[in-house]
Design an enzyme around this catalytic site. Structure first.
Site, mmCIF file in Angstrom:
data_model
loop_
_atom_site.group_PDB
_atom_site.id
_atom_site.type_symbol
_atom_site.label_atom_id
_atom_site.label_comp_id
_atom_site.label_asym_id
_atom_site.label_seq_id
_atom_site.Cartn_x
_atom_site.Cartn_y
_atom_site.Cartn_z
ATOM 1 N N ASP A 187 -12.559 0.632 1.217
ATOM 2 C CA ASP A 187 -11.604 0.755 2.320
ATOM 3 C C ASP A 187 -12.323 1.358 3.537
ATOM 4 O OD1 ASP A 187 -9.202 0.233 3.514
ATOM 5 O OD2 ASP A 187 -8.110 1.917 2.649
ATOM 6 N N GLU A 199 0.839 -1.211 0.000
ATOM 7 C CA GLU A 199 0.000 0.000 0.000
ATOM 8 C C GLU A 199 0.869 1.254 0.000
ATOM 9 O OE1 GLU A 199 -2.572 0.276 3.434
ATOM 10 O OE2 GLU A 199 -3.757 1.920 2.580
#
Ligand SMILES: [Zn+2]
Length: 333
Positions: A276, A198
């Site tokens: 998310d 990420e």
């Protein structure tokens, strides 16, 4: 296209509270907030689109955590998240949260997990949506604490809890520390998904697969710069849970056009789309579809392929998977 059924595999409970609910619970429980104006409060809960990093993004989780310390609030917040998802035609939702964050007022880990499952069941009874829970462990916490979560969730396996996850600040090489507790989790029957790739490291993705046995990867953006990790993901068909808006906010990519989801898809890597965090990223599944469609020309066949990939990758029973597939409208007639 935006009204089509949806599957969401990567959604954090503590990043997805309704702003009004934060205010209501704070009032009810006598928790002091910097403001009780919904518009002002929202500014404090949503990460700016021009965040500078994941670190800045993660700062938005402190405030919601204060109102997630009782059984009632955990149940309500979970119910509302499923309700919001059901209203935009999400058929299956995997919600993740860190049980250890919700014991500040004396709840046990078992009570925390049970309350979240209760909220989910309540929504499943009322709406055409099904769900499962993923237990997240923060990498900033001790390895012992991961064992605690694994043990606490064990009795809920097959009864709402399906998987274990590692999340938050991502340092290069983090996987090694967590080999033992994740191996134990697997032995107990947890499925494994790990946040990796990420914030710059493709190696974390290959480590998560090889050292931790990750079946899915949260984000995985940075395999784009790491040929070994890229090949591994492709060969083993590891599913990437991609969250475009969050990735723009945390500066994993500079803008939607730069997001690698389309190239990955074209090259046969299994990709899925998630929010998310609905509140911190100020988004919905519908909005994520709009962004990917507009920036990267996602057409309906691509969306349908992503839907099918998501069903296959879901940590759900065969029965639920069959139900999810049946929800997608058939072409022709
Ligand atoms: Zn995440």
């Amino acid at each position: 296209m935006y009204s089509l059924p949806k599957i969401e595999l990567h959604c954090h409970l503590d990043g997805s509270l309704r702003v009004e609910t934060v205010r209501d619970i704070a009032r009810k429980e006598g928790i002091e907030l910097p403001t009780y104006q919904v518009a002002e409060l929202k500014k404090m809960l949503v990460a700016p689109f021009e965040c500078t990093s994941l670190v800045e993004y993660l700062q938005r989780f402190a405030l919601p955590n204060a109102v997630m310390q009782t059984k009632e609030s955990l149940q309500r917040i979970t119910f509302e998240l499923f309700e919001d998802a059901a209203k935009e035609n999400v058929k299956y939702l995997e919600v993740r949260f860190g049980p250890l964050l919700h014991v500040l007022k004396g709840l046990t880990l078992t009570e925390v997990i049970q309350s979240v499952i209760d909220g989910m069941r309540q929504a499943e009874a009322r709406y055409e949506i099904k769900g499962n829970i993923i237990l997240s462990c923060l990498r900033s916490m001790s390895v012992d604490s991961v064992f605690d979560v694994v043990e606490a969730g064990k009795n809920f396996l097959g009864k709402g809890v399906v998987a274990i996850d590692l999340c938050a600040i991502e340092e290069v090489g983090f996987c090694e520390r967590f080999v033992a507790p994740i191996a134990l989790a697997k032995e107990y029957g947890y499925r494994v998904t790990i946040h990796a790739g990420e914030t710059g490291s493709g190696k974390n993705v290959s480590d998560a697969i090889e050292l931790l046995g990750a079946e899915r990867i949260g984000h995985g953006v940075f395999i784009k710069d790491d040929p070994f990790a890229y090949q591994l993901v492709k060969e083993r068909q590891i599913v990437l849970e991609m969250c475009p808006t969050s990735n723009v906010q945390t500066k994993a990519v500079q803008n939607y056009q730069e997001h690698p989801i389309y190239q990955f898809y074209q090259d046969g890597i299994p990709v899925t789309i998630s929010t998310d965090n609905r509140t911190v990223s100020d988004t919905t599944m519908t909005n994520e579809m709009v962004c990917v469609q507009q920036a990267l020309m996602m057409d309906e066949p691509m969306y349908q392929a992503i839907y099918q990939t998501s069903v296959v990758a879901a940590f759900a029973s065969d029965e639920v998977k069959a139900w999810c597939l049946a929800q997608y409208p058939k072409k022709g007639n």
